[in-house]
Design an enzyme around this catalytic site. Structure first.
Site, PDB file in Angstrom:
ATOM      1  N   THR B 154      -1.434   4.890  39.708  1.00 27.91           N
ATOM      2  CA  THR B 154      -0.574   5.356  40.559  1.00 27.91           C
ATOM      3  C   THR B 154       0.489   4.613  40.824  1.00 27.91           C
ATOM      4  O   THR B 154       1.666   4.489  40.085  1.00 27.91           O
ATOM      5  CB  THR B 154      -1.107   6.401  41.573  1.00 27.91           C
ATOM      6  OG1 THR B 154      -1.974   5.299  42.360  1.00 27.91           O
ATOM      7  CG2 THR B 154      -2.165   7.536  41.088  1.00 27.91           C
ATOM      8  N   LYS B 180      -7.958   0.904  39.580  1.00 26.52           N
ATOM      9  CA  LYS B 180      -6.807   1.200  39.932  1.00 26.52           C
ATOM     10  C   LYS B 180      -6.485   1.312  41.530  1.00 26.52           C
ATOM     11  O   LYS B 180      -7.625   1.374  42.291  1.00 26.52           O
ATOM     12  CB  LYS B 180      -6.014   2.589  39.550  1.00 26.52           C
ATOM     13  CG  LYS B 180      -6.862   3.530  39.801  1.00 26.52           C
ATOM     14  CD  LYS B 180      -6.562   3.976  41.199  1.00 26.52           C
ATOM     15  CE  LYS B 180      -5.075   4.188  41.282  1.00 26.52           C
ATOM     16  NZ  LYS B 180      -4.416   4.936  42.697  1.00 26.52           N
ATOM     17  N   THR B 191     -12.974   0.241  46.049  1.00 25.19           N
ATOM     18  CA  THR B 191     -11.296   0.438  46.139  1.00 25.19           C
ATOM     19  C   THR B 191     -11.026   1.966  45.653  1.00 25.19           C
ATOM     20  O   THR B 191     -11.897   2.990  45.751  1.00 25.19           O
ATOM     21  CB  THR B 191     -10.858  -0.416  44.718  1.00 25.19           C
ATOM     22  OG1 THR B 191      -9.392  -0.238  44.793  1.00 25.19           O
ATOM     23  CG2 THR B 191     -11.684  -0.225  43.549  1.00 25.19           C
ATOM     24  N   GLU B 276       0.995  -2.712  47.585  1.00 26.25           N
ATOM     25  CA  GLU B 276       2.284  -2.163  47.840  1.00 26.25           C
ATOM     26  C   GLU B 276       3.459  -3.088  48.674  1.00 26.25           C
ATOM     27  O   GLU B 276       2.893  -3.439  49.861  1.00 26.25           O
ATOM     28  CB  GLU B 276       2.114  -0.837  48.573  1.00 26.25           C
ATOM     29  CG  GLU B 276       1.663   0.342  47.662  1.00 26.25           C
ATOM     30  CD  GLU B 276       1.514   1.541  48.374  1.00 26.25           C
ATOM     31  OE1 GLU B 276       1.002   2.627  47.564  1.00 26.25           O
ATOM     32  OE2 GLU B 276       1.250   1.747  49.597  1.00 26.25           O
ATOM     33  N   ASN B 400       5.994   3.684  50.896  1.00 28.44           N
ATOM     34  CA  ASN B 400       5.229   4.758  51.782  1.00 28.44           C
ATOM     35  C   ASN B 400       5.954   5.666  52.205  1.00 28.44           C
ATOM     36  O   ASN B 400       5.504   6.770  52.671  1.00 28.44           O
ATOM     37  CB  ASN B 400       4.014   4.131  52.585  1.00 28.44           C
ATOM     38  CG  ASN B 400       3.096   3.486  51.702  1.00 28.44           C
ATOM     39  OD1 ASN B 400       2.282   4.236  51.294  1.00 28.44           O
ATOM     40  ND2 ASN B 400       2.824   2.232  51.798  1.00 28.44           N
TER      41      ASN B 400
END
Lengths: 405, 405
Positions: B154, B180, B191, B276, B400
Site C-alpha cells: 500500500t 507489507k 505487522t 512512513e 498521513n
C-alpha cells in the site's frame, strides 16, 4: 499560533501571595526567566508531581521540602533550564537556590520549593539564579500574576493565567493561577507547571484532596504528544488571608472544588490550545462507559494516535483511524457493534461501520473547524470522561527537531 | 526512501505453494492488487491476528475459517481496500470472495483465508475482486514470490521478501516469506500482513508455537507510529512437500525456529526501514532488565516517544528526551542512578545524568548516521530485548495528512 485561547482578563490578586520576576539570563536574555512567589505565614500548600522515574532534581527537592512539614514560605521557578537528568549535582544546585532565597526572605531553606522548566541535562547556572534574586524580591507584589505567567514560559507562545471570584457563605473567595506547557504533555500527573492560589482558609488535608480531584479532571485529561515530562508539577496554595474557609464536610467544598476545576480546566485547555504546532483544538467526549477509567482509556487512545492527529490536521474525516484508535483502547470485551461515533453533532459511525446517513461533505465540514468535538458513545454503561488534545502538524516536527528540551 | 533495505535476492520457491497476482482495479489501476496463494493438500497453517477490537471483516473470517479445522487450501489477499469498519456487510463480502475462489479451486469456502489491506471503511468491491480471480489463477506458479510481495503493497515504497535455506538432519529446508506495512505499525500482534511458507513438514501444534515465538521476537518488536492496525495478520504455512520435518522435541526445532526468526526479523526490520517518512533506522537494545517484559517496556517507551523520534530526525543527541522516555516506561522501582545509556558504543549518560566523559561532538556524530543503536543498561538483572523503530519526520505528517488509510 494558539487555537482560540481566551484573552487573559482581570487576574485577581490573592491576599498573602506576592510574585516577583526578573531576568537571570538562563537561556534567553531577552525576557524574564526567574520567578519568586512569597507566601504569607500559615499558608497551606499541596502539590502533585510527575511520576516520570527520571524526575528532575527540583521535583525531588520540592517534594522533600513539602514533606518536611515546616510550612512553605516561597516558591522559586526558573525557565530555560530544567535541571533534569543532572544526578546528585542537580539536587545540590536546586538546594543552593532554595538556601539563597531563604536567606533573603528570612526563612528556612526547607520552606522554599524549587521548580525548573526548559532544556534537560544542562547544569542549572546557580550563580546567575542567585544573582537575579534581589531583582526578583524587589519586584514582589500581589498584582503581578501576568508577569509571573510570562516568566515561566518556554515553547509557549502565550502566557496562561486564569482567575475566578466566587462567594462562599457570603464571603468573597478568589482563585488565581498560572500554567506553562506546550509540548511533552501527557497526563499521569499535572501539566508541566501550574501554580494556583486562593485566599480561602483550607487545611492541608482538604487541599490535598482538592489538588488531586482537580488534577484528575483537568491536567490529567490533556495530551499533546503523549510524553510525560520530568518536571511536571501542580501546586495549590491557600493563604487563609481572606474571610472564607473550605472544609471537607461543609457545603462550600463542592462550590469551591467546582470553581477550582474551572480554573485548572481552563489552564489545561490553554496548554493544549497552545500545543506545539497545534492548528486545531479537539474535545474527545466518551460516554456510556462501564467506568470513568475505561472512558479515559478510549479518550486517550484517540488523543494519542498520530494517525488520528494527522487526519485532524488534514481536515480529513478519516473515520477508520478513529475506529481503529477506539479498538486499540484495550477494552477486551468492547462490543464494537454498540459503539456510536459522532463528529460534532453528526452521527458518522455505528454498528461497526459507517452510519447509513453518513454525509462525507458534512463530515469534512466538521473536520475543517478549528474546534472539533469527537463524541464516542460506548453503549456499555453510564460513566463518561472528557479528554482534550490537538492535531499533529508539520510544525510540531519542526519545533521539536529544532528545540532541545 | 527506505533506509538501507537489503536487496531482495534468491527467493526460493516452496514446493506446495503457488502464488498468482492480477489487477483487480480496487484502488490503483496501475498495478496488481490481488494475490491468490494456493496450498498443497495437507499443508498446515497457523496465524496470529490483530488484537484491535475493531478488527477488519477479513480478519474475523480468516480466524473463523482457520478455527474450523477443515484445512487451508488458499489465501486471498487484496490491497487498496481494508474492508475494515464495514460491519456485517463487510463480513458477507469477505465470505463472497472466499466462496468465489473456492469454486475456482474446487475446495470449500471455509478452506480459503481472506486478507485485505488499504483504505478503511470503504466497501470491498467484491465484483471486481471476483472478476480478477481467473487472471490470478492463471498466474499461479511457485516462482512468483516477488510479484506477490508487490501485489500486497500500500504505502510501502518497496516490496519486502526474504528467503532462507537451511539443512535439517541432512535434508534441505526452505523458508520464504513476504510482508507489507509502512504505517500504523505497532505490536500487540504481527505487522500489517506477512505470509511465510516452508516446505518442511510441521504439525499444527508446533506451527502454532513457532508462529507465536517468531512473532514475539520480530513483528511484535517494531514500532513506526504506535498505532495498531485493524488488519494485522501473520500467517505461517508448512506444506510438508520437502523432505524434512520439525517436531517440538527434536533438535531441529531450535535450528528451524532460529532461521524463521531471521526471516521474520528481516521482514519486520524492512517494514521499519520503509516506515512512513523514515530517514533513520534505530535499534533499541535494552539489557540488564529484571525481565524480558520490562526490557520491552523500556524499548517501546523510547520507540514510541514523538519527542525522541523528532530528535533522531534532527540528528540531535537529546539525551534528556531519551532519559525521560526511560523514566516513562512505568517501571515503578527503577533506580535511575543505575541506568546507563549508550549511543552506538558511546556511554553518554549514567548516575542519573550526563556521563563525565560525554563528548557532544561524538554524540552528534552517532546521531547523524542512518543506522543508530541506542543501548540501555538497566542494571537490574540479566534479561534483554531489542526493539526497532524509525524517526519522525515532516514526511510522516505529510504522508498521513494526505493518504486516507
Amino acid at each position: 499560533m494558539p487555537v482560540n485561547i481566551p484573552p487573559i482578563a482581570d487576574l485577581a490578586p490573592i491576599a498573602g501571595i506576592e510574585l516577583g520576576a526578573a531576568r537571570a539570563h538562563i537561556r534567553n536574555p531577552e525576557r524574564k526567566d526567574l520567578l519568586a512567589i512569597r507566601l504569607a505565614e500559615g499558608a497551606q500548600v499541596a502539590g502533585v508531581f510527575t511520576r516520570n522515574r527520571f524526575c528532575a532534581a527540583p521535583v525531588t527537592v520540592a517534594r522533600r521540602h513539602l514533606d518536611a512539614g515546616l510550612g512553605v514560605r516561597a516558591l522559586l521557578v526558573n525557565s530555560g533550564c530544567a535541571n533534569a537528568g543532572t544526578g546528585e549535582d542537580g539536587i545540590a544546585r536546586a538546594i543552593q537556590t532554595c538556601t539563597a532565597l531563604a536567606e533573603h526572605l528570612g526563612c528556612l531553606s526547607q520552606q522554599v520549593l524549587p521548580f525548573s522548566t526548559g532544556v534537560i541535562m544542562e547544569p542549572l547556572p546557580v550563580e546567575r539564579v542567585i544573582a537575579a534574586l534581589p531583582a526578583c524580591i524587589q519586584n514582589l507584589k500581589e498584582d503581578n500574576w501576568l508577569a509571573a505567567a510570562e516568566a515561566i514560559m518556554t515553547t509557549d507562545t502565550v502566557p496562561k493565567a486564569v482567575s475566578r471570584r466566587l462567594r462562599l457563605d457570603g464571603a468573597e473567595v478568589r482563585i488565581t493561577g498560572i500554567a506553562k506547557g506546550a509540548g511533552m504533555i501527557h497526563p499521569r500527573m499535572a501539566t508541566m507547571l501550574a501554580f494556583i492560589a486562593t485566599d480561602a482558609s483550607v487545611s492541608r488535608a482538604v487541599l490535598d484532596r482538592l489538588v488531586s480531584d482537580a488534577c484528575r479532571r483537568s491536567f490529567n485529561r490533556v495530551s499533546v504528544d503523549g510524553d510525560t515530562s520530568t518536571n511536571d508539577a501542580f501546586i495549590l496554595m491557600a493563604t487563609g488571608c481572606g474571610e472564607a474557609s473550605v472544609t471537607e464536610d461543609g457545603p462550600e467544598y463542592a462550590i469551591f472544588a467546582r470553581a477550582l476545576i474551572e480554573v485548572t480546566g481552563e489552564l489545561a485547555q490553554a496548554i493544549v490550545r497552545d500545543g506545539e504546532g497545534a492548528t486545531k483544538f479537539i474535545t474527545v467526549e466518551v460516554e456510556g462507559g462501564g467506568s470513568e477509567g475505561e472512558c479515559e482509556q478510549v479518550g486517550f487512545a484517540i488523543a494519542r494516535s498520530p494517525l488520528v492527529k494527522t487526519a485532524f490536521f488534514a481536515s480529513d474525516p478519516n473515520l477508520g483511524r478513529l475506529l481503529a484508535a477506539i479498538g486499540n483502547a484495550e477494552i477486551e470485551d468492547l462490543d464494537v457493534a454498540s459503539v456510536q461515533l459522532y463528529l460534532n453533532e453528526l452521527l458518522v459511525a455505528e454498528a461497526g461501520g459507517r452510519s447509513p446517513g453518513y454525509d462525507e461533505a458534512k463530515a469534512r465540514e466538521a473536520m475543517a473547524g478549528q474546534e472539533i468535538k469527537v463524541r464516542v458513545a460506548l453503549g456499555r454503561g453510564g460513566a463518561s470522561a472528557t479528554v482534550w488534545t490537538c492535531d499533529l502538524s508539520y510544525e510540531y516536527v519542526k519545533i521539536n527537531a529544532e528545540y532541545r528540551t
